[in-house]
Design a protein around this motif. Structure first.
Motif, short mmCIF file in Angstrom:
data_model
loop_
_atom_site.label_atom_id
_atom_site.label_comp_id
_atom_site.label_asym_id
_atom_site.label_seq_id
_atom_site.Cartn_x
_atom_site.Cartn_y
_atom_site.Cartn_z
N UNK A 1 0.55 -1.15 -0.26
CA UNK A 1 -0.10 -0.10 -0.29
C UNK A 1 0.69 1.50 -0.10
N UNK A 2 1.78 1.12 0.94
CA UNK A 2 2.88 1.82 0.94
C UNK A 2 3.42 2.73 -0.51
N UNK A 3 3.78 1.72 -0.93
CA UNK A 3 4.46 1.56 -2.86
C UNK A 3 4.01 2.33 -3.05
N UNK A 4 2.16 1.77 -3.14
CA UNK A 4 1.36 2.52 -4.35
C UNK A 4 1.16 3.83 -3.86
N UNK A 5 1.12 4.08 -2.07
CA UNK A 5 0.29 5.37 -2.42
C UNK A 5 1.79 6.34 -2.60
N UNK A 6 2.89 6.02 -2.74
CA UNK A 6 4.43 6.60 -2.88
C UNK A 6 4.39 7.29 -4.48
N UNK A 7 4.01 6.30 -5.63
CA UNK A 7 3.91 5.86 -6.86
C UNK A 7 2.50 7.04 -7.54
N UNK A 8 1.49 7.23 -6.50
CA UNK A 8 0.34 8.06 -6.89
C UNK A 8 0.51 9.71 -6.30
N UNK A 9 1.79 9.24 -4.88
CA UNK A 9 2.10 11.13 -4.99
C UNK A 9 3.05 11.74 -6.03
N UNK A 10 4.02 11.16 -5.93
CA UNK A 10 4.63 11.35 -6.89
C UNK A 10 4.04 11.57 -8.35
N UNK A 11 3.56 11.18 -9.01
CA UNK A 11 2.97 10.98 -10.61
C UNK A 11 2.07 12.37 -10.11
N UNK A 12 1.28 12.79 -9.13
CA UNK A 12 0.00 13.24 -8.83
C UNK A 12 1.65 15.19 -8.98
N UNK A 13 2.05 14.69 -8.49
CA UNK A 13 3.06 16.35 -7.80
C UNK A 13 3.81 16.32 -9.61
N UNK A 14 4.65 15.73 -10.12
CA UNK A 14 4.83 15.92 -11.71
C UNK A 14 3.74 16.66 -12.35
N UNK A 15 2.56 15.90 -12.25
CA UNK A 15 1.65 16.79 -13.42
C UNK A 15 0.99 17.51 -12.57
N UNK A 16 0.86 17.87 -11.47
CA UNK A 16 0.44 19.84 -11.01
C UNK A 16 1.54 20.36 -11.07
N UNK A 17 3.09 20.07 -11.48
CA UNK A 17 4.06 20.96 -12.19
C UNK A 17 4.20 21.05 -13.66
N UNK A 18 3.05 20.36 -13.43
CA UNK A 18 3.62 20.95 -15.12
C UNK A 18 2.32 21.81 -15.63
N UNK A 19 1.11 21.00 -15.39
CA UNK A 19 -0.11 21.42 -15.32
C UNK A 19 0.17 23.44 -14.80
N UNK A 20 0.88 23.26 -13.57
CA UNK A 20 1.28 25.65 -13.53
C UNK A 20 2.33 25.62 -14.62
N UNK A 21 3.21 25.02 -14.40
CA UNK A 21 4.00 25.63 -16.15
C UNK A 21 3.42 26.08 -17.20
N UNK A 22 2.23 24.72 -17.60
CA UNK A 22 1.87 24.94 -18.96
C UNK A 22 1.81 26.17 -18.99
N UNK A 23 -0.05 26.83 -17.48
CA UNK A 23 -0.27 27.32 -17.59
C UNK A 23 0.44 28.74 -17.86
N UNK A 24 1.57 28.86 -16.37
CA UNK A 24 2.49 30.07 -17.00
C UNK A 24 3.06 30.24 -18.54
N UNK A 25 3.58 29.33 -19.12
CA UNK A 25 4.14 29.32 -20.29
C UNK A 25 2.92 29.97 -21.34
N UNK A 26 1.59 29.68 -21.13
CA UNK A 26 1.00 30.23 -21.59
C UNK A 26 -0.02 31.51 -21.39
N UNK A 27 0.36 32.22 -20.77
CA UNK A 27 -0.32 33.74 -20.41
C UNK A 27 1.25 34.64 -20.33
N UNK A 28 1.73 33.50 -20.71
CA UNK A 28 3.40 34.90 -21.09
C UNK A 28 3.77 34.56 -22.43
#
Length: 246
Positions: free
Chosen positions: A214-241
């Protein structure tokens, strides 16, 4: 005034007139050239801005597709493999070192198999919690059948609140298996999967072993979600720029 002087004077006037005409012609040519260069630069600038806007939009679309892939989990099954969506992100920013580094940080299994949703991990946690309590007395040195029986009886006879609000700082007495699981359960119920995983990570012995998957799966989900969240913020910032070109 002699004829020779008149001829010289006319020749000088002719030269002055010719030079003036030549100067005016050169000025007109230079002005026209400057205007042409200005038009070329404006067209090039317009094309560059348009291309940057197109790339930014393509990046945003590919990241949105990746976010959608993160929502394809159903029941206790993981999402669809994220590899295709990630490849689309990489293709939309092939010359961007920042996004390439982010994509490279994604867990490999998330690409080939997918990740579990937080809802699925939450439902799965309670089965893990129940089993971990049953083996709470079993550590690395005490693993006889008798110890398993005692641990099981303890989990039935002793009352432990299913949820406890975690303290601001953990003390040694808070590292008890039952308390750690109660803290983790509280965090799960309040939508804090990351903190719940941190408490589960403190488990020892057999309880840690039964919670490891369970811990392994939770970490994988959290790591993936964190990367996707950063990508989303970056894509939005690039679009505004970028400047949108009509």
């Amino acid at each position: 005034q002699s004829l020779s002087e008149k001829l010289n004077e006319q020749e000088m006037q002719f030269k002055r007139l010719t030079q003036e005409q030549l100067d005016n012609f050169t000025l007109d040519i230079n002005t026209a050239y400057a205007r042409l260069k200005g038009i070329e630069q404006a067209v090039e600038s317009h094309a560059v801005a348009e291309e940057e806007a197109r790339k930014a939009h393509q990046l945003w679309l590919s990241v949105e597709a990746l976010k959608y892939s993160m929502k394809t989990a159903s029941g206790d099954s993981p999402t669809e493999p994220l590899e295709c969506a990630v490849e689309a992100v990489k293709a939309s920013c092939s010359d961007n070192a920042f996004t390439e580094a982010l994509v490279a940080a994604l867990p490999q299994e998330s690409l080939t198999r997918g990740v579990y949703s937080e809802e699925a991990l939450r439902a799965r946690f309670y089965a893990v919690q129940k089993l971990a309590k049953r083996v709470a007395m079993i550590d690395e040195t005490r693993n006889s059948l008798y110890q398993y029986l005692l641990s099981y009886l303890q989990s039935l006879l002793l009352f432990h609140p299913p949820q406890l609000k975690p303290p601001a700082e953990l003390s040694p007495k808070d590292l008890d298996t039952f308390k750690l699981l109660s803290y983790a359960s509280y965090c799960i119920e309040h939508g804090d999967l990351e903190l719940a995983a941190k408490f589960v990570n403190q488990l020892k012995g057999e309880s840690r072993r039964v919670a490891q998957d369970w811990l392994t799966e939770a970490r994988m989900t959290l790591e993936t979600k964190q990367v996707v969240d950063i990508l989303t913020a970056y894509a939005s910032a690039v679009g505004l720029g970028t400047t949108q070109v009509d």
